[in-house]
Design a protein around this motif. Structure first.
Motif, PDB file in Angstrom:
ATOM      1  N   CYS A  29      -6.564   4.431  -5.938  1.00  0.00           N
ATOM      2  CA  CYS A  29      -7.654   5.088  -5.212  1.00  0.00           C
ATOM      3  C   CYS A  29      -7.492   6.594  -5.359  1.00  0.00           C
ATOM      4  O   CYS A  29      -6.425   7.138  -5.081  1.00  0.00           O
ATOM      5  CB  CYS A  29      -7.629   4.689  -3.742  1.00  0.00           C
ATOM      6  SG  CYS A  29      -7.813   2.918  -3.486  1.00  0.00           S
ATOM      7  N   GLN A  56      -1.889  -1.291  -3.861  1.00  0.00           N
ATOM      8  CA  GLN A  56      -2.938  -0.285  -3.703  1.00  0.00           C
ATOM      9  C   GLN A  56      -2.257   1.067  -3.567  1.00  0.00           C
ATOM     10  O   GLN A  56      -1.429   1.254  -2.670  1.00  0.00           O
ATOM     11  CB  GLN A  56      -3.752  -0.605  -2.454  1.00  0.00           C
ATOM     12  CG  GLN A  56      -4.956   0.249  -2.281  1.00  0.00           C
ATOM     13  CD  GLN A  56      -6.235  -0.548  -2.468  1.00  0.00           C
ATOM     14  OE1 GLN A  56      -6.228  -1.703  -2.825  1.00  0.00           O
ATOM     15  NE2 GLN A  56      -7.337   0.088  -2.222  1.00  0.00           N
ATOM     16  N   SER A  59     -12.367   6.653  -4.206  1.00  0.00           N
ATOM     17  CA  SER A  59     -12.975   5.700  -5.143  1.00  0.00           C
ATOM     18  C   SER A  59     -11.842   4.855  -5.723  1.00  0.00           C
ATOM     19  O   SER A  59     -10.781   5.368  -6.081  1.00  0.00           O
ATOM     20  CB  SER A  59     -13.763   6.417  -6.236  1.00  0.00           C
ATOM     21  OG  SER A  59     -12.929   7.271  -6.972  1.00  0.00           O
ATOM     22  N   GLU A  60     -12.083   3.555  -5.779  1.00  0.00           N
ATOM     23  CA  GLU A  60     -11.054   2.599  -6.182  1.00  0.00           C
ATOM     24  C   GLU A  60     -11.221   2.206  -7.640  1.00  0.00           C
ATOM     25  O   GLU A  60     -12.327   1.923  -8.093  1.00  0.00           O
ATOM     26  CB  GLU A  60     -11.159   1.368  -5.283  1.00  0.00           C
ATOM     27  CG  GLU A  60     -10.073   0.363  -5.467  1.00  0.00           C
ATOM     28  CD  GLU A  60     -10.176  -0.754  -4.447  1.00  0.00           C
ATOM     29  OE1 GLU A  60     -10.178  -1.924  -4.864  1.00  0.00           O
ATOM     30  OE2 GLU A  60     -10.272  -0.463  -3.241  1.00  0.00           O
ATOM     31  N   HIS A  61     -10.098   2.167  -8.374  1.00  0.00           N
ATOM     32  CA  HIS A  61     -10.112   1.828  -9.793  1.00  0.00           C
ATOM     33  C   HIS A  61      -9.037   0.776 -10.063  1.00  0.00           C
ATOM     34  O   HIS A  61      -7.864   0.981  -9.749  1.00  0.00           O
ATOM     35  CB  HIS A  61      -9.845   3.070 -10.653  1.00  0.00           C
ATOM     36  CG  HIS A  61     -10.805   4.185 -10.373  1.00  0.00           C
ATOM     37  ND1 HIS A  61     -12.018   4.290 -11.015  1.00  0.00           N
ATOM     38  CD2 HIS A  61     -10.747   5.217  -9.501  1.00  0.00           C
ATOM     39  CE1 HIS A  61     -12.653   5.361 -10.553  1.00  0.00           C
ATOM     40  NE2 HIS A  61     -11.907   5.930  -9.631  1.00  0.00           N
ATOM     41  N   TYR A  92      -2.876   5.163  -3.156  1.00  0.00           N
ATOM     42  CA  TYR A  92      -3.807   6.234  -2.818  1.00  0.00           C
ATOM     43  C   TYR A  92      -3.210   7.551  -3.298  1.00  0.00           C
ATOM     44  O   TYR A  92      -2.144   7.958  -2.830  1.00  0.00           O
ATOM     45  CB  TYR A  92      -4.039   6.303  -1.306  1.00  0.00           C
ATOM     46  CG  TYR A  92      -4.789   5.121  -0.760  1.00  0.00           C
ATOM     47  CD1 TYR A  92      -6.171   5.164  -0.616  1.00  0.00           C
ATOM     48  CD2 TYR A  92      -4.124   3.961  -0.393  1.00  0.00           C
ATOM     49  CE1 TYR A  92      -6.872   4.068  -0.113  1.00  0.00           C
ATOM     50  CE2 TYR A  92      -4.813   2.863   0.103  1.00  0.00           C
ATOM     51  CZ  TYR A  92      -6.176   2.928   0.242  1.00  0.00           C
ATOM     52  OH  TYR A  92      -6.859   1.840   0.735  1.00  0.00           O
ATOM     53  N   GLN A 115       0.860  -1.186   0.000  1.00  0.00           N
ATOM     54  CA  GLN A 115       0.000   0.000   0.000  1.00  0.00           C
ATOM     55  C   GLN A 115       0.893   1.232   0.000  1.00  0.00           C
ATOM     56  O   GLN A 115       1.868   1.298   0.749  1.00  0.00           O
ATOM     57  CB  GLN A 115      -0.897   0.033   1.234  1.00  0.00           C
ATOM     58  CG  GLN A 115      -1.977  -1.008   1.227  1.00  0.00           C
ATOM     59  CD  GLN A 115      -2.925  -0.834   2.403  1.00  0.00           C
ATOM     60  OE1 GLN A 115      -2.675  -0.058   3.315  1.00  0.00           O
ATOM     61  NE2 GLN A 115      -4.012  -1.571   2.389  1.00  0.00           N
ATOM     62  N   ASN A 169      -4.632  -1.544  -7.814  1.00  0.00           N
ATOM     63  CA  ASN A 169      -5.760  -0.638  -7.665  1.00  0.00           C
ATOM     64  C   ASN A 169      -5.253   0.757  -7.347  1.00  0.00           C
ATOM     65  O   ASN A 169      -4.332   0.919  -6.542  1.00  0.00           O
ATOM     66  CB  ASN A 169      -6.698  -1.111  -6.553  1.00  0.00           C
ATOM     67  CG  ASN A 169      -7.363  -2.415  -6.906  1.00  0.00           C
ATOM     68  OD1 ASN A 169      -8.052  -2.515  -7.897  1.00  0.00           O
ATOM     69  ND2 ASN A 169      -7.143  -3.428  -6.085  1.00  0.00           N
TER      70      ASN A 169
END
Length: 147
Positions: A110, A87, A121-123, A89, A68, A108
């Motif tokens: 975010c 992930q 919102s996660e893509h 952000y 992350q 992902n």
């Protein structure tokens, strides 16, 4: 350099613009990088979270699993290579970040929502591509991952 940390959730680094932060073979750890550094490299890590203010060039995630990353300020490039589970952000200031991926899965991104509640919102990023000969050259498109 941060190496071989296991279960350390309180790693803090104060960086300056001439430094590169290198995180190697860490597991189940959290790294907070404050200040503006030149770059960050996450190499061969598992279950690691990195939160940072600003990066001048790029953050690179290589040969890792379940990573992350949270950008508080800005970062021009995020590179994800040979990584399963990542992930990222983005902050409002880092929405123009370029994301480069290779040989990776479960990625992902975010992005902050337009509301003031602090949600993201996660893509999902594409993992699978289709290449066809069009008579002159090869044309590659990503397959629809949302179907």
């Amino acid at each position: 350099t941060i190496e071989w940390q296991d279960g350390n959730k309180n790693i803090e680094v104060k960086a300056n613009s001439k430094q590169t932060v290198y995180i190697f073979k860490c597991t189940n750890s959290v790294v907070k990088v404050s200040g503006k550094c030149n770059s960050i490299a996450i190499d061969n890590c598992k279950h690691v979270a990195v939160v940072f203010d600003d990066v001048i060039s790029a953050i690179e995630i290589v040969n890792s699993q379940s990573i992350q990353v949270q950008i508080i300020g800005t970062c021009p490039t995020v590179s994800i290579d040979k990584t399963d589970g990542c992930q990222v952000y983005l902050s409002k200031g880092s929405l123009n970040t370029e994301i480069v991926t290779a040989k990776s899965s479960e990625m992902n991104i975010c992005v902050p929502s337009s509301t003031a509640d602090g949600d993201f919102s996660e893509h999902a990023l594409p993992e699978q591509f289709k290449t066809k000969w069009n008579g002159k050259s090869f044309a590659t498109t990503c397959t629809d991952i949302n179907s």
